[in-house]
Motif scaffolding. Structure first.
Motif, short mmCIF file in Angstrom:
data_model
loop_
_atom_site.label_atom_id
_atom_site.label_comp_id
_atom_site.label_asym_id
_atom_site.label_seq_id
_atom_site.Cartn_x
_atom_site.Cartn_y
_atom_site.Cartn_z
N GLU A 52 53.80 58.35 83.50
CA GLU A 52 53.65 59.64 84.18
C GLU A 52 54.91 60.49 84.02
O GLU A 52 54.84 61.69 83.73
N ARG A 53 56.07 59.89 84.25
CA ARG A 53 57.33 60.63 84.07
C ARG A 53 57.50 61.07 82.63
O ARG A 53 57.98 62.17 82.34
N LEU A 54 57.14 60.20 81.70
CA LEU A 54 57.27 60.53 80.28
C LEU A 54 56.38 61.71 79.92
O LEU A 54 56.80 62.62 79.19
N SER A 55 55.17 61.72 80.45
CA SER A 55 54.27 62.84 80.19
C SER A 55 54.85 64.15 80.72
O SER A 55 54.72 65.20 80.09
N ALA A 56 55.50 64.08 81.87
CA ALA A 56 56.04 65.29 82.49
C ALA A 56 57.28 65.81 81.76
O ALA A 56 57.52 67.03 81.73
N GLU A 57 58.08 64.91 81.16
CA GLU A 57 59.37 65.31 80.62
C GLU A 57 59.45 65.28 79.10
O GLU A 57 60.44 65.77 78.53
N ALA A 58 58.45 64.72 78.43
CA ALA A 58 58.56 64.48 76.99
C ALA A 58 58.80 65.75 76.20
O ALA A 58 59.62 65.79 75.28
N GLY A 59 58.08 66.81 76.54
CA GLY A 59 58.23 68.06 75.79
C GLY A 59 59.61 68.67 75.96
O GLY A 59 60.26 69.06 74.98
N ARG A 60 60.06 68.75 77.19
CA ARG A 60 61.35 69.37 77.47
C ARG A 60 62.50 68.62 76.81
O ARG A 60 63.43 69.22 76.27
N LEU A 61 62.42 67.28 76.82
CA LEU A 61 63.51 66.47 76.30
C LEU A 61 63.28 66.00 74.87
O LEU A 61 64.11 65.29 74.32
N ARG A 62 62.14 66.40 74.30
CA ARG A 62 61.78 65.98 72.93
C ARG A 62 61.88 64.46 72.80
O ARG A 62 62.48 63.92 71.88
N LEU A 63 61.23 63.79 73.75
CA LEU A 63 61.29 62.34 73.80
C LEU A 63 60.31 61.67 72.85
O LEU A 63 60.55 60.57 72.37
N THR A 64 59.17 62.29 72.64
CA THR A 64 58.16 61.71 71.76
C THR A 64 57.22 62.82 71.31
O THR A 64 56.97 63.77 72.05
N ALA A 65 56.71 62.67 70.09
CA ALA A 65 55.74 63.64 69.58
C ALA A 65 54.32 63.30 70.01
O ALA A 65 53.39 64.06 69.76
N LEU A 66 54.14 62.15 70.64
CA LEU A 66 52.80 61.70 71.05
C LEU A 66 52.45 62.36 72.38
O LEU A 66 53.01 62.02 73.43
N SER A 67 51.50 63.27 72.35
CA SER A 67 51.12 63.99 73.57
C SER A 67 50.00 63.30 74.35
O SER A 67 49.83 63.54 75.54
N ASP A 68 49.24 62.45 73.70
CA ASP A 68 48.10 61.77 74.30
C ASP A 68 48.58 60.46 74.94
O ASP A 68 49.15 59.60 74.25
N PRO A 69 48.35 60.25 76.25
CA PRO A 69 48.76 58.99 76.88
C PRO A 69 48.15 57.76 76.21
O PRO A 69 48.79 56.71 76.16
N GLY A 70 46.93 57.89 75.71
CA GLY A 70 46.32 56.77 74.99
C GLY A 70 47.10 56.41 73.75
O GLY A 70 47.27 55.23 73.41
N GLN A 71 47.63 57.42 73.05
CA GLN A 71 48.46 57.16 71.87
C GLN A 71 49.74 56.42 72.26
O GLN A 71 50.19 55.53 71.54
N ARG A 72 50.31 56.78 73.38
CA ARG A 72 51.54 56.11 73.81
C ARG A 72 51.29 54.64 74.13
O ARG A 72 52.14 53.79 73.89
N LEU A 73 50.11 54.35 74.67
CA LEU A 73 49.78 52.96 74.95
C LEU A 73 49.54 52.17 73.67
O LEU A 73 49.98 51.03 73.55
N ARG A 74 48.84 52.75 72.72
CA ARG A 74 48.47 51.97 71.54
C ARG A 74 49.52 51.98 70.43
O ARG A 74 49.38 51.25 69.45
N PHE A 75 50.57 52.82 70.59
CA PHE A 75 51.63 52.79 69.58
C PHE A 75 52.94 52.28 70.21
O PHE A 75 53.17 51.06 70.16
N PRO A 76 53.79 53.10 70.82
CA PRO A 76 55.08 52.54 71.27
C PRO A 76 54.96 51.43 72.30
O PRO A 76 55.71 50.46 72.24
#
Length: 218
Positions: free
Chosen positions: A37-61
């Motif tokens: 949840e925190r990653l979804s909220a902050e990823a864009g601002r901090l350029r933490l990951t290019a994966l915008s879909d939570p499902g992608q984050r689960l099945r990749f990193p």
């Protein structure tokens, strides 16, 4: 997050079962969901990951970190995560292997703050963040295990892991072989093995490189 608590838990349980991983998702899903949840909220601002879909984050990193967790030695030991960024793989390793003592090394101050706040939110102990621009400055600590994912190249990882490993020691690199070069990591550390696994939903092949600070198997 677009995935609900239950949808995400069920999806990760299915992935764990598909890959035959020895984890009970219920034991860490609460903390992992808050982290995502925190990653979804902050990823864009901090350029933490290019994966915008939570499902992608689960099945990749996340999935890649779980697979890595099964290949680490057993027991409690210290782990350094180089260029931790969003906390992958080090923070995820801590959630599924709570006995580990993890240090997350990150150069960028806003990302360090994100990681520190996330660790506090999750109430975790035995994990901390150090702001270091590795390559320019080096910590005094040495580690029996060093890990990273997507560090720029396998050679860059091996060169810097070699500076931080104890002897004997092991280094595990989740090499994003589809988007970053390999280079010549064996210039810096002997390669023990290369583990290849297919990513879900035709995501391609990921390669996990395992190095040692000695030329012999541990």
């Amino acid at each position: 997050m677009d995935l609900t608590w239950e949808e995400g838990r069920a999806y990760l349980k299915a992935l764990v079962a598909e890959y035959g991983l020895p984890f009970r998702v219920e034991t860490f899903w609460g903390e992992l969901f808050l982290y995502l949840e925190r990653l979804s909220a902050e990823a864009g601002r901090l350029r933490l990951t290019a994966l915008s879909d939570p499902g992608q984050r689960l099945r990749f990193p996340v999935l890649e970190s779980l697979i890595l967790a099964t290949l680490l030695p057993e027991g409690s030991f210290r782990v350094a995560d180089l260029g931790s960024g969003a906390g992958v793989p080090g923070l995820v390793l801590k959630l599924v292997r709570p006995e580990l003592e993890v240090v997350l090394y990150e150069a960028h101050a806003p990302r360090v703050t994100f990681l520190e706040e996330t660790i506090a939110l999750l109430g975790l102990s035995g994990i901390r963040v150090e702001r270091k621009h590795l390559g320019r400055e080096w910590p005094e600590a040495r580690f029996p295990v060093v890990v990273s994912r997507g560090y720029g190249s396998a050679e860059k990882f091996a060169a810097q892991a070699a500076r931080l490993l104890t002897r004997p020691g092991l280094a595990f690199y989740l090499w994003r072989n589809d988007v970053e070069p390999r280079g010549d990591p064996e210039r810096h550390l002997p390669l023990l093995r290369e583990v290849s696994f297919e990513l879900p939903e035709k995501g391609g092949i990921r390669r996990l490189l395992v190095f040692s600070s000695t030329s012999e198997l541990p």
